[in-house]
Design an enzyme around this catalytic site. Structure first.
Site, PDB file in Angstrom:
ATOM      1  CG  HIS A 183       2.913   9.619   0.224  1.00  0.00           C
ATOM      2  ND1 HIS A 183       2.891   9.144   0.617  1.00  0.00           N
ATOM      3  CD2 HIS A 183       3.684  10.373  -1.156  1.00  0.00           C
ATOM      4  CE1 HIS A 183       3.307   8.612  -0.790  1.00  0.00           C
ATOM      5  NE2 HIS A 183       3.753   9.200  -2.361  1.00  0.00           N
ATOM      6  CG  HIS A 237       8.094   8.664  -2.515  1.00  0.00           C
ATOM      7  ND1 HIS A 237       8.134   9.750  -4.486  1.00  0.00           N
ATOM      8  CD2 HIS A 237       6.932   8.981  -2.986  1.00  0.00           C
ATOM      9  CE1 HIS A 237       6.839   9.699  -4.626  1.00  0.00           C
ATOM     10  NE2 HIS A 237       6.134   9.168  -3.796  1.00  0.00           N
ATOM     11  CD  GLU A 283       6.211   5.412  -3.393  1.00  0.00           C
ATOM     12  OE1 GLU A 283       5.756   5.734  -2.629  1.00  0.00           O
ATOM     13  OE2 GLU A 283       5.789   5.805  -5.225  1.00  0.00           O
TER      14      GLU A 283
HETATM   15  C1  BGC Z   1       1.952   7.788  -5.276  1.00  0.00           C
HETATM   16  C2  BGC Z   1       1.094   8.641  -5.994  1.00  0.00           C
HETATM   17  C3  BGC Z   1       1.318  10.476  -5.919  1.00  0.00           C
HETATM   18  C4  BGC Z   1       3.202   9.950  -5.789  1.00  0.00           C
HETATM   19  C5  BGC Z   1       3.178  11.722  -4.800  1.00  0.00           C
HETATM   20  C6  BGC Z   1       2.918   7.971  -4.836  1.00  0.00           C
HETATM   21  O1  BGC Z   1       3.957   6.751  -4.015  1.00  0.00           O
HETATM   22  O2  BGC Z   1       1.191   6.564  -5.770  1.00  0.00           O
HETATM   23  O3  BGC Z   1       0.004   8.478  -6.400  1.00  0.00           O
HETATM   24  O4  BGC Z   1       1.542  10.529  -6.772  1.00  0.00           O
HETATM   25  O5  BGC Z   1       3.591   9.014  -5.219  1.00  0.00           O
HETATM   26  O6  BGC Z   1       3.664  12.641  -5.719  1.00  0.00           O
END
Ligand code: BGC
Length: 369
Positions: free
Chosen positions: A128, A197, A333
């Site tokens: 991210h 998210h 997402e």
């Molecule tokens: C990811 C997870 C991650 C989460 C963040 C998701 O987009 O794929 O692996 O733990 O975001 O907390």
């Protein structure tokens, strides 16, 4: 109203008797982050939904939606104040994640033969956007009809990414639909993958697990992962696997079956390759049988990360005081595929000077009796 601090100022509330009821947009001060920048909270409200959006991470802080009996509840996980969002470096509740949403293997990739590195913040990989992603930035805001536009200028070299990137995210509410429009431009060739998210719980943010909620994903293929949750590069069929959500299936129905891919992620945490990719297409439908609430996700993106909240562990205490445990929320997402910068066969995430990235996702809420 929950998550509000001071009296709201009506910024726009255009009502005319010959028009359908409009969305009102109000804003208020929402305190400051530790470095002193002021944060705002916007309220988008119409007859169907009330949505709170904060300039901290351009996050959706709450979405209040009615159930089959008209009873309203906040259907996304989140906090009451900006300090809690700032302190949380792992969940990304409601945030816009970027410059590159999801993972880049070892944080390393090349564009036009030049190699770049992003800081590693997830088991030797970048997740991210790196150690300080777009989710932890204070965005600037501008009111737009029925909503708010958030803007972030990410400097050339921010988290190792080349080019100054100007990103706009426009949230607007119309009836029971919350639309998110993304656009971005860059001064040098770079990689971009922006998504929201939000963790949904259609039973309400304090309801408990989402395992009984029924999901449909129009995807015949998904991208399997390795132990670091990085795609292997394969586009695997969902046929005959617990990843086949082409027919509506409860999230919990197959989540504990002995499947290597489910074991690696502790549940679902995979990119689904959407069957239809032209124009606005369906990404997901979810029904919560007990409340009757429904969610339909449409998008212009080629993939959707279906994440069943596997890493929630009770550390986060949410807006109404409930500790968010494993599977208390799910994310959908809409995105380009994880690690695309290292997978030439995946749709490209490269953005070049002179090009403008455009992407739209709509979350539509409803009820089913
Ligand atoms: C990811 C997870 C991650 C989460 C963040 C998701 O987009 O794929 O692996 O733990 O975001 O907390």
């Amino acid at each position: 109203m929950k998550k509000m601090i001071c009296a709201a100022t009506v910024v726009a509330s255009a009502m005319a008797f010959h028009l359908p009821a409009q969305t009102s947009v109000t804003s208020e001060d929402w305190g400051k982050v530790s470095e002193g920048q002021a944060v705002k909270l916007f309220t988008l409200k119409d007859a169907e939904l009330t949505v709170h959006i904060t300039t901290f991470g351009a996050r959706i802080a709450s979405i209040e939606a009615p159930d089959k009996n008209g009873k309203r509840a906040d259907v996304v996980l989140g906090y009451r104040d900006v300090q809690s969002y700032e302190a949380d470096k792992s969940t990304y509740f409601g945030a816009i994640v970027g410059r590159y949403g999801n993972r880049i293997a070892k944080g390393t990739y090349s564009i036009d033969g030049q190699t770049f590195h992003a800081p590693l913040n997830n088991n030797g990989n970048m997740l991210h956007g790196g150690t300080v992603g777009f989710d932890h930035k204070v965005w600037t805001e501008k009111q737009i009809p029925g909503g708010v536009e958030m803007t972030l200028v990410s400097a050339d070299g921010d988290m190792g990414f080349p080019g100054e990137l100007t990103a706009h995210v426009r949230y607007s509410l119309k009836g029971s639909a919350l639309q998110i429009e993304y656009s971005a431009t860059t001064t040098k060739p770079t990689v971009v993958n922006l998504t929201n998210h939000s963790y949904f719980n259609l039973g309400g943010e304090s309801h408990g697990t989402i395992l009984d909620e029924v999901v449909m994903l129009p995807a015949s293929r998904y991208t399997p992962i390795d132990a670091g949750l990085i795609p292997t590069g394969e586009l695997a069929t969902v046929q005959g696997t617990p990843f086949d959500f082409r027919k509506p299936t409860a999230i919990g129905e197959r989540i504990d079956t002995p499947n290597e891919q489910l074991k690696l992620a502790g549940g679902y945490d995979h990119n689904f390759v959407l069957d239809s990719t032209s124009g606005m297409h369906l990404a997901a439908k979810v029904v919560d049988p007990s409340s009757g609430r429904t969610l339909t996700v449409t998008t212009t993106e080629p993939g959707v990360q279906f994440y069943s909240g596997n890493f929630l562990d009770g550390t986060a205490t949410g807006a109404s005081g409930v500790k968010y445990e494993k599977h208390f929320g799910f994310c959908l997402e809409t995105q380009h595929f994880p690690d695309s910068p290292n997978e030439p066969k995946f749709p490209s995430t490269v953005l070049r000077p002179g090009q403008t990235l455009h992407s739209t996702t709509v979350f539509t809420f409803g009820v089913q009796k």
